[in-house]
Design a protein around this motif. Structure first.
Motif, PDB file in Angstrom:
ATOM      1  N   SER A  27      24.496  -1.845  52.716  1.00 27.61           N
ATOM      2  CA  SER A  27      25.721  -1.849  51.915  1.00 27.61           C
ATOM      3  C   SER A  27      26.669  -2.968  52.350  1.00 27.61           C
ATOM      4  O   SER A  27      26.561  -3.517  53.450  1.00 27.61           O
ATOM      5  CB  SER A  27      26.443  -0.508  52.054  1.00 27.61           C
ATOM      6  N   LEU A  28      27.619  -3.268  51.465  1.00 27.96           N
ATOM      7  CA  LEU A  28      28.637  -4.264  51.799  1.00 27.96           C
ATOM      8  C   LEU A  28      29.404  -3.843  53.043  1.00 27.96           C
ATOM      9  O   LEU A  28      29.707  -4.679  53.911  1.00 27.96           O
ATOM     10  CB  LEU A  28      29.592  -4.452  50.614  1.00 27.96           C
ATOM     11  N   ALA A  29      29.721  -2.555  53.157  1.00 29.21           N
ATOM     12  CA  ALA A  29      30.467  -2.074  54.322  1.00 29.21           C
ATOM     13  C   ALA A  29      29.709  -2.352  55.619  1.00 29.21           C
ATOM     14  O   ALA A  29      30.313  -2.711  56.642  1.00 29.21           O
ATOM     15  CB  ALA A  29      30.755  -0.583  54.186  1.00 29.21           C
ATOM     16  N   ARG A  30      28.399  -2.206  55.578  1.00 33.84           N
ATOM     17  CA  ARG A  30      27.609  -2.451  56.783  1.00 33.84           C
ATOM     18  C   ARG A  30      27.500  -3.951  57.078  1.00 33.84           C
ATOM     19  O   ARG A  30      27.484  -4.361  58.236  1.00 33.84           O
ATOM     20  CB  ARG A  30      26.230  -1.814  56.659  1.00 33.84           C
ATOM     21  N   TYR A  31      27.448  -4.778  56.033  1.00 33.74           N
ATOM     22  CA  TYR A  31      27.503  -6.226  56.258  1.00 33.74           C
ATOM     23  C   TYR A  31      28.858  -6.632  56.828  1.00 33.74           C
ATOM     24  O   TYR A  31      28.962  -7.552  57.650  1.00 33.74           O
ATOM     25  CB  TYR A  31      27.210  -7.003  54.969  1.00 33.74           C
ATOM     26  N   GLN A  32      29.912  -5.943  56.393  1.00 31.71           N
ATOM     27  CA  GLN A  32      31.247  -6.238  56.922  1.00 31.71           C
ATOM     28  C   GLN A  32      31.355  -5.884  58.396  1.00 31.71           C
ATOM     29  O   GLN A  32      32.208  -6.425  59.109  1.00 31.71           O
ATOM     30  CB  GLN A  32      32.299  -5.493  56.095  1.00 31.71           C
ATOM     31  N   ARG A  33      30.523  -4.990  58.858  1.00 35.80           N
ATOM     32  CA  ARG A  33      30.453  -4.693  60.286  1.00 35.80           C
ATOM     33  C   ARG A  33      29.520  -5.672  61.004  1.00 35.80           C
ATOM     34  O   ARG A  33      29.817  -6.144  62.101  1.00 35.80           O
ATOM     35  CB  ARG A  33      29.972  -3.260  60.505  1.00 35.80           C
ATOM     36  N   LEU A  34      28.391  -6.004  60.375  1.00 37.21           N
ATOM     37  CA  LEU A  34      27.377  -6.832  61.021  1.00 37.21           C
ATOM     38  C   LEU A  34      27.829  -8.265  61.247  1.00 37.21           C
ATOM     39  O   LEU A  34      27.613  -8.824  62.338  1.00 37.21           O
ATOM     40  CB  LEU A  34      26.091  -6.820  60.167  1.00 37.21           C
ATOM     41  N   GLN A  87      29.214 -13.237  51.385  1.00 35.27           N
ATOM     42  CA  GLN A  87      28.160 -14.225  51.138  1.00 35.27           C
ATOM     43  C   GLN A  87      26.794 -13.653  51.492  1.00 35.27           C
ATOM     44  O   GLN A  87      25.829 -13.776  50.728  1.00 35.27           O
ATOM     45  CB  GLN A  87      28.457 -15.494  51.955  1.00 35.27           C
ATOM     46  N   LEU A  88      26.697 -12.986  52.642  1.00 36.55           N
ATOM     47  CA  LEU A  88      25.414 -12.446  53.070  1.00 36.55           C
ATOM     48  C   LEU A  88      24.992 -11.274  52.178  1.00 36.55           C
ATOM     49  O   LEU A  88      23.812 -11.137  51.825  1.00 36.55           O
ATOM     50  CB  LEU A  88      25.510 -12.004  54.535  1.00 36.55           C
ATOM     51  N   TYR A  89      25.956 -10.466  51.799  1.00 34.85           N
ATOM     52  CA  TYR A  89      25.679  -9.327  50.913  1.00 34.85           C
ATOM     53  C   TYR A  89      25.124  -9.810  49.569  1.00 34.85           C
ATOM     54  O   TYR A  89      24.130  -9.276  49.074  1.00 34.85           O
ATOM     55  CB  TYR A  89      26.963  -8.521  50.705  1.00 34.85           C
ATOM     56  N   GLN A  90      25.743 -10.820  48.992  1.00 37.51           N
ATOM     57  CA  GLN A  90      25.292 -11.322  47.698  1.00 37.51           C
ATOM     58  C   GLN A  90      23.890 -11.908  47.789  1.00 37.51           C
ATOM     59  O   GLN A  90      23.062 -11.705  46.899  1.00 37.51           O
ATOM     60  CB  GLN A  90      26.274 -12.372  47.160  1.00 37.51           C
ATOM     61  N   ARG A  91      23.584 -12.610  48.875  1.00 37.04           N
ATOM     62  CA  ARG A  91      22.254 -13.195  49.049  1.00 37.04           C
ATOM     63  C   ARG A  91      21.189 -12.118  49.236  1.00 37.04           C
ATOM     64  O   ARG A  91      20.016 -12.339  48.954  1.00 37.04           O
ATOM     65  CB  ARG A  91      22.225 -14.156  50.241  1.00 37.04           C
ATOM     66  N   SER A  92      21.611 -10.967  49.731  1.00 40.19           N
ATOM     67  CA  SER A  92      20.645  -9.910  50.045  1.00 40.19           C
ATOM     68  C   SER A  92      20.268  -9.048  48.848  1.00 40.19           C
ATOM     69  O   SER A  92      19.290  -8.298  48.914  1.00 40.19           O
ATOM     70  CB  SER A  92      21.220  -8.997  51.136  1.00 40.19           C
ATOM     71  N   ARG A  93      21.011  -9.156  47.756  1.00 39.32           N
ATOM     72  CA  ARG A  93      20.781  -8.228  46.638  1.00 39.32           C
ATOM     73  C   ARG A  93      19.346  -8.387  46.092  1.00 39.32           C
ATOM     74  O   ARG A  93      18.892  -9.498  45.805  1.00 39.32           O
ATOM     75  CB  ARG A  93      21.791  -8.462  45.528  1.00 39.32           C
ATOM     76  N   GLY A  94      18.682  -7.251  45.970  1.00 43.14           N
ATOM     77  CA  GLY A  94      17.326  -7.228  45.446  1.00 43.14           C
ATOM     78  C   GLY A  94      16.256  -7.583  46.457  1.00 43.14           C
ATOM     79  O   GLY A  94      15.070  -7.587  46.123  1.00 43.14           O
ATOM     80  N   LYS A  95      16.662  -7.879  47.695  1.00 40.99           N
ATOM     81  CA  LYS A  95      15.698  -8.286  48.725  1.00 40.99           C
ATOM     82  C   LYS A  95      15.066  -7.062  49.376  1.00 40.99           C
ATOM     83  O   LYS A  95      15.766  -6.161  49.856  1.00 40.99           O
ATOM     84  CB  LYS A  95      16.377  -9.128  49.806  1.00 40.99           C
ATOM     85  N   THR A  96      13.738  -7.062  49.405  1.00 37.95           N
ATOM     86  CA  THR A  96      13.017  -5.998  50.117  1.00 37.95           C
ATOM     87  C   THR A  96      12.687  -6.416  51.552  1.00 37.95           C
ATOM     88  O   THR A  96      12.200  -5.604  52.333  1.00 37.95           O
ATOM     89  CB  THR A  96      11.719  -5.647  49.381  1.00 37.95           C
TER      90      THR A  96
END
Length: 270
Positions: free
Chosen positions: A192-199, A143-152
């Protein structure tokens, strides 16, 4: 400023004393808080308090006719005391119960709030656009990864944005990013998604641990019984700018990000 763990600690502290009790009076000693206290708060008088819930940093005192919405603001504290306990300076709200106890809001800076809602709380303007609760099943890495796409936007301010997830305040954002090894200025869309999966699990762990030990005492937070929170003793970066990293001994850097103090390790966080 009380953050989500401090508000949850307050909820856990007051609930056993007031849930199930009839509210006999709402005393507004000073109605000039963040927003003027409306007359409608008196609607809950002679109603039984069914339960105390929390949404983000708002406490919801639910009754059959509607809910009181209580916010602690910058410096608010709650106490459950016998109704004849002498009031002290900055006691602004007093909710009296049939048990002879009362819930008092003490708020020196008056950024707290007491409001009333008689309809669907999820549609209330203060609550309608909030993101998921961080300790719920709805807060996920996907969910967080998808919301973050394209965000600077910087990842730190991104996770502090209540539209993305509620309650990850400044202290806990600093600590979570350090534990996850993510630089606070990195663009959220570049994580990356992998880093969100850790965060995400780390955010949950940090907040849960803060609740377990009673919150973080910095300037003015104490628990409902007056005792301090102890999470400050576990802080690894927040408030430690210029000191050695506990992991690698590199000197921690302190910057301003989104107008908030941000501390990070330039070696551990990339």
């Amino acid at each position: 400023m009380p953050e989500l763990p401090e508000v949850e600690v307050s909820r856990l502290g007051i609930s056993p004393h007031i849930e199930g009790q009839k509210i006999t009076a709402v005393q507004v000693l000073n109605g000039q808080l963040r927003w003027p206290v409306p007359v409608s708060v008196h609607n809950v008088e002679q109603q039984r308090l069914q339960r105390v819930e929390r949404r983000a940093k708002y406490l919801l005192l639910k009754t059959p006719v509607g809910s009181l919405i209580l916010h602690l603001g910058m410096s608010g504290k709650l106490r459950v005391v016998p109704v004849n306990t002498p009031r002290v300076k900055h006691d602004h709200i007093e909710i009296v119960f049939e048990s002879g106890q009362c819930l008092r809001l003490n708020d020196p800076r008056r950024f707290g709030a007491l409001l009333f809602a008689d309809d669907d709380l999820s549609a209330h303007p203060l609550l309608a656009n909030l993101g998921p609760e961080p300790l719920s099943q709805y807060f996920t890495a996907d969910q967080l990864y998808q919301r973050s796409r394209g965000k600077t936007q910087a990842i730190k301010t991104f996770i502090m944005d209540n539209h993305n997830v509620v309650g990850v305040g400044n202290i806990y954002a600093n600590e979570s990013l350090f534990k996850a090894g993510i630089h606070p200025k990195r663009a959220a869309g570049k994580v990356s998604l992998a880093r969100y999966q850790r965060l995400v699990p780390i955010i949950k762990q940090v907040l849960a641990e803060a609740i377990r030990v009673g919150g973080t005492t910095l300037k003015d937070f104490t628990q409902v019984d007056g005792s301090p929170g102890y999470f400050a003793q576990q802080l690894q970066v927040y408030g430690r700018g210029g000191k050695q990293c506990m992991v690698c001994k590199t000197r921690l850097k302190e910057i301003r990000l989104g107008q908030r103090t941000t501390v990070y390790c330039p070696s551990c966080q990339r």
